[in-house]
Scaffold this motif. Sequence first.
Motif: not given
Length: 302
Positions: A232-233, A235, A200-201, A198
Amino acid sequence: MTQQIQLIIDTDPGVDDAIAILMAMAASEIEILGLTTVGGNVPLARATRNALSLLQAASRSDIPVAKGASRPLRGKFAYAPHFHGPGGLSQRLPDPANGPVEDGAVKFLYDQLTGERGEAVLVALGPLTNLAVLLRERPIALEQAKQIVVMGGAVNTPGNVTPEAEFNFYCDPVAADIVLSSRLPITMVDLAACRQVKISREQALGLKSATPLGRLMLDMLQGWFHREASREEFEFCDPLAMAIALHPAIATATKIDLDVGIEKGELLGATSETGGPGEITLTQDVDSSRFFALFGRLFELR
Ligand code: BDR
Ligand code: CA
């Protein structure tokens, strides 16, 4: 000299599909024989347009696109505009000047897999409808593939459409069942694997690239975060499948057999283990630092 990998990508672009396709374009060891499209994230016409537009934006309109299934083997595709945006990509690309090739996806796959050029790797990033039809109509073709990597399923992990089912398998569970019970040597990259890679932003919005492919990839990735402030994230599902096709050693794997739920109800599209060892190679522990090293190298990220 590294050996060239001849690759066919079956896809329903899709933000993460687009990023995976760009990875393949950026990898010097890959020769892309073509893209085949399928409905899924978006209707087939839009998936095909997105594939053509992406290739054009990457100055790779030489890569053929063959149009595949507009419907699953049973029912209708679920579509995912809430995630990928109404057009399927996080930003609108110019309309493509080219159209798809005359042959449909099934004939295209057959010709490429059984052609003189040898063994191709097939990476399936959408619902498995085209592969299932190929298996039914011309079973010999998929046996010729050097490797088949499928992004789909949620084994021992929650689904992302229902509590049990992952999107690609949920869209066409009958096709997923046909492909997974074929005894073909399939490498499966399920949600449990994808959730290990993943971004993150903050990390995503801080990235820069000096290459045209890298900038196009960042337009997709950063555009996805810009569409909704609450995201926020992200994948890397389809990109992980592509990375594993390129470098299988970035993850460990186990051999299993799986059932796909095909009856309406809570288990529609769900994947459950039927015991092992089986014919399916299920991705297990992903070395995320190796994934991100590859990703950063391909797009010259800084
Ligand atoms: C899969 O579903 C699609 O929305 C993505 O493109 C990916 O192929 C993840 O479940
Ligand atoms: Ca996809």
